[in-house]
Motif scaffolding. Structure first.
Motif, PDB file in Angstrom:
ATOM      1  N   SER A  23      72.839  48.868  58.369  1.00  0.00           N
ATOM      2  CA  SER A  23      72.953  50.216  57.815  1.00  0.00           C
ATOM      3  C   SER A  23      74.410  50.513  57.499  1.00  0.00           C
ATOM      4  CB  SER A  23      72.399  51.268  58.785  1.00  0.00           C
ATOM      5  OG  SER A  23      73.153  51.298  59.980  1.00  0.00           O
ATOM      6  N   ILE A  24      74.617  51.207  56.393  1.00  0.00           N
ATOM      7  CA  ILE A  24      75.948  51.624  55.968  1.00  0.00           C
ATOM      8  C   ILE A  24      75.954  53.146  55.905  1.00  0.00           C
ATOM      9  CG2 ILE A  24      77.690  51.514  54.158  1.00  0.00           C
ATOM     10  CD1 ILE A  24      76.518  48.841  53.315  1.00  0.00           C
ATOM     11  N   LYS A  25      76.864  53.744  56.645  1.00  0.00           N
ATOM     12  CA  LYS A  25      76.902  55.203  56.731  1.00  0.00           C
ATOM     13  C   LYS A  25      77.898  55.788  55.734  1.00  0.00           C
ATOM     14  CE  LYS A  25      75.401  55.524  61.522  1.00  0.00           C
ATOM     15  NZ  LYS A  25      75.631  56.132  62.854  1.00  0.00           N
ATOM     16  N   TRP A  26      77.604  57.022  55.334  1.00  0.00           N
ATOM     17  CA  TRP A  26      78.502  57.732  54.429  1.00  0.00           C
ATOM     18  C   TRP A  26      79.895  57.858  55.036  1.00  0.00           C
ATOM     19  CZ3 TRP A  26      77.366  58.139  49.613  1.00  0.00           C
ATOM     20  CH2 TRP A  26      76.044  58.294  49.193  1.00  0.00           C
ATOM     21  N   TYR A  27      79.963  57.934  56.358  1.00  0.00           N
ATOM     22  CA  TYR A  27      81.241  58.069  57.048  1.00  0.00           C
ATOM     23  C   TYR A  27      82.138  56.868  56.740  1.00  0.00           C
ATOM     24  CZ  TYR A  27      84.182  59.876  60.848  1.00  0.00           C
ATOM     25  OH  TYR A  27      85.205  60.435  61.574  1.00  0.00           O
ATOM     26  N   GLY A  28      81.556  55.669  56.855  1.00  0.00           N
ATOM     27  CA  GLY A  28      82.313  54.459  56.548  1.00  0.00           C
ATOM     28  C   GLY A  28      82.669  54.356  55.079  1.00  0.00           C
ATOM     29  N   ILE A  29      81.728  54.750  54.219  1.00  0.00           N
ATOM     30  CA  ILE A  29      81.989  54.712  52.777  1.00  0.00           C
ATOM     31  C   ILE A  29      83.132  55.652  52.419  1.00  0.00           C
ATOM     32  CG2 ILE A  29      81.021  55.298  50.518  1.00  0.00           C
ATOM     33  CD1 ILE A  29      78.326  54.305  51.526  1.00  0.00           C
ATOM     34  N   LYS A 104      80.097  56.463  64.925  1.00  0.00           N
ATOM     35  CA  LYS A 104      79.429  57.698  65.323  1.00  0.00           C
ATOM     36  C   LYS A 104      80.254  58.934  64.972  1.00  0.00           C
ATOM     37  CE  LYS A 104      77.258  57.777  69.264  1.00  0.00           C
ATOM     38  NZ  LYS A 104      76.960  57.665  70.720  1.00  0.00           N
ATOM     39  N   GLY A 105      81.459  58.717  64.408  1.00  0.00           N
ATOM     40  CA  GLY A 105      82.320  59.839  64.070  1.00  0.00           C
ATOM     41  C   GLY A 105      83.317  60.113  65.187  1.00  0.00           C
ATOM     42  N   GLY A 106      84.205  61.052  64.921  1.00  0.00           N
ATOM     43  CA  GLY A 106      85.221  61.386  65.906  1.00  0.00           C
ATOM     44  C   GLY A 106      86.530  60.673  65.631  1.00  0.00           C
ATOM     45  N   MET A 107      87.233  61.126  64.597  1.00  0.00           N
ATOM     46  CA  MET A 107      88.532  60.557  64.232  1.00  0.00           C
ATOM     47  C   MET A 107      89.524  61.713  64.094  1.00  0.00           C
ATOM     48  SD  MET A 107      88.057  57.194  63.841  1.00  0.00           S
ATOM     49  CE  MET A 107      89.054  56.420  62.575  1.00  0.00           C
ATOM     50  N   SER A 108      90.673  61.577  64.740  1.00  0.00           N
ATOM     51  CA  SER A 108      91.693  62.615  64.701  1.00  0.00           C
ATOM     52  C   SER A 108      92.692  62.324  63.594  1.00  0.00           C
ATOM     53  CB  SER A 108      92.422  62.688  66.043  1.00  0.00           C
ATOM     54  OG  SER A 108      93.664  63.354  65.918  1.00  0.00           O
ATOM     55  N   ARG A 150      86.842  64.659  54.875  1.00  0.00           N
ATOM     56  CA  ARG A 150      86.251  65.963  55.196  1.00  0.00           C
ATOM     57  C   ARG A 150      84.814  66.071  54.660  1.00  0.00           C
ATOM     58  NH1 ARG A 150      88.954  66.927  59.492  1.00  0.00           N
ATOM     59  NH2 ARG A 150      91.161  67.455  59.172  1.00  0.00           N
ATOM     60  N   ILE A 151      84.560  65.456  53.517  1.00  0.00           N
ATOM     61  CA  ILE A 151      83.178  65.432  53.027  1.00  0.00           C
ATOM     62  C   ILE A 151      82.300  64.654  53.998  1.00  0.00           C
ATOM     63  CG2 ILE A 151      81.667  64.617  51.174  1.00  0.00           C
ATOM     64  CD1 ILE A 151      83.340  67.077  50.441  1.00  0.00           C
ATOM     65  N   ALA A 152      82.842  63.570  54.560  1.00  0.00           N
ATOM     66  CA  ALA A 152      82.095  62.794  55.563  1.00  0.00           C
ATOM     67  C   ALA A 152      81.822  63.630  56.807  1.00  0.00           C
ATOM     68  CB  ALA A 152      82.863  61.532  55.927  1.00  0.00           C
ATOM     69  N   ASN A 153      82.809  64.449  57.230  1.00  0.00           N
ATOM     70  CA  ASN A 153      82.581  65.357  58.354  1.00  0.00           C
ATOM     71  C   ASN A 153      81.431  66.309  58.058  1.00  0.00           C
ATOM     72  OD1 ASN A 153      86.154  65.732  58.970  1.00  0.00           O
ATOM     73  ND2 ASN A 153      84.731  64.285  59.868  1.00  0.00           N
ATOM     74  N   PHE A 154      81.373  66.793  56.829  1.00  0.00           N
ATOM     75  CA  PHE A 154      80.298  67.710  56.434  1.00  0.00           C
ATOM     76  C   PHE A 154      78.939  67.016  56.483  1.00  0.00           C
ATOM     77  CE2 PHE A 154      77.689  69.727  53.073  1.00  0.00           C
ATOM     78  CZ  PHE A 154      77.646  71.029  53.576  1.00  0.00           C
ATOM     79  N   ILE A 155      78.871  65.802  55.944  1.00  0.00           N
ATOM     80  CA  ILE A 155      77.610  65.059  55.953  1.00  0.00           C
ATOM     81  C   ILE A 155      77.175  64.756  57.382  1.00  0.00           C
ATOM     82  CG2 ILE A 155      76.538  62.849  55.329  1.00  0.00           C
ATOM     83  CD1 ILE A 155      78.237  62.876  52.790  1.00  0.00           C
ATOM     84  N   ASN A 156      78.138  64.448  58.241  1.00  0.00           N
ATOM     85  CA  ASN A 156      77.830  64.155  59.645  1.00  0.00           C
ATOM     86  C   ASN A 156      77.528  65.412  60.453  1.00  0.00           C
ATOM     87  OD1 ASN A 156      78.096  61.414  59.428  1.00  0.00           O
ATOM     88  ND2 ASN A 156      79.726  61.219  60.935  1.00  0.00           N
TER      89      ASN A 156
END
Length: 279
Positions: A23-29, A104-108, A150-156
């Protein structure tokens, strides 16, 4: 539910592509798009001699490829460690296996910024190029990554905003029943789109790249202003020691950025002689 939200959260599947166990997540993309497009944009800036002092870019196109590797490491390592150390140490120290689960997200961003500064200093020493000019190049390109991030944060559905009665409110998954500001989109606009326009004007109209450090200073000042503004709409990190009165940890972290930005602008008043181009 308190006042009805006018906007509906689109509830996009965080997984963009799935094939069997892969699986490829929008976050990685989003992160990949930011890095690759930023790399291409830096190559374009390097290929435009009129933007540089004495029409001499600080390094060759081949070195830009090396820079991409350094910045990829800085974003991944610094972004994750920043989230662990600056925002949620209690959780990650209690669950150390979660530290490596970047998917899983969570990047500062502040963590990535500190790491990027250190990696740029290392890159500049290794390849003998102007550290200030390398910083300027990265700052010219980073709004692209910020926008997609930030778009990835929104999708997540992460880092959502404070509850609101405004018509822009959305009900986020795991955000409770009340509408909240889509603060990720505010940040995508101010930190990404508006930032890119400001820096583009500085590089191509004011020819700011001829004065190493000036673009970096402008970037630091605007990011501090944009992030501090958006923090008034973004749900603060719970129980953070730097949440002081109406101010959040994110705003506190922006203060040294603002001061450093002012210094960079002040110290870039006089053009530097171009550094020797590395092969």
């Amino acid at each position: 539910m308190t006042p009805l939200a006018l906007l509906t959260y689109p509830n996009i599947d965080p997984i963009a592509i799935e094939y069997g166990p892969i699986s490829i997540k929008w976050y990685g993309i989003a992160y990949l798009a930011g890095l690759v497009l930023g790399w291409l944009y830096i190559r374009r800036l390097i290929s435009t001699p009129r933007l540089w002092f004495a029409d001499k870019p600080p390094m060759t196109l081949e070195r830009v490829d090396d820079l991409l590797l350094y910045m990829t490491g800085a974003v991944i390592i610094g972004g994750r460690l920043g989230q662990v150390l600056l925002y949620d140490p209690d959780f990650y120290f209690a669950n150390p296996a979660e530290i490596v689960k970047v998917w899983k997200g969570g990047m500062s961003f502040h963590g990535a910024l500190i790491a990027a500064g250190l990696f740029i200093l290392l890159f500049s020493r290794v390849f003998k190029v102007s550290a200030r000019s390398v910083m300027d190049l990265c700052c010219a390109a980073v709004p692209i990554g910020l926008f997609f991030g930030r778009i990835a944060n929104f999708i997540n559905a992460e880092h959502w905003g404070r509850t609101t009665t405004a018509a822009v409110g959305m009900v986020f998954p795991n955000g409770g029943p009340d509408p909240r500001h889509p603060s990720q989109l505010y940040e995508a606009a101010l930190e990404g789109l508006v930032m890119w326009i400001i820096i583009r004007f500085a590089t191509h109209r004011l020819l700011a790249l001829k004065r190493p450090g000036l673009v970096t200073g402008i970037w630091l000042i605007w990011y501090a202003i944009a992030r501090a503004t958006c923090e008034f709409f973004r749900e603060p990190e719970p129980d953070h020691i730097l949440n002081i009165g109406p101010f959040t940890a994110g705003q506190v972290y922006c203060l040294p950025m603002l001061l450093l930005g002012l210094y960079m602008v002040w110290s870039a008043r006089q053009p530097e002689a171009p550094a020797k181009v590395s092969a």
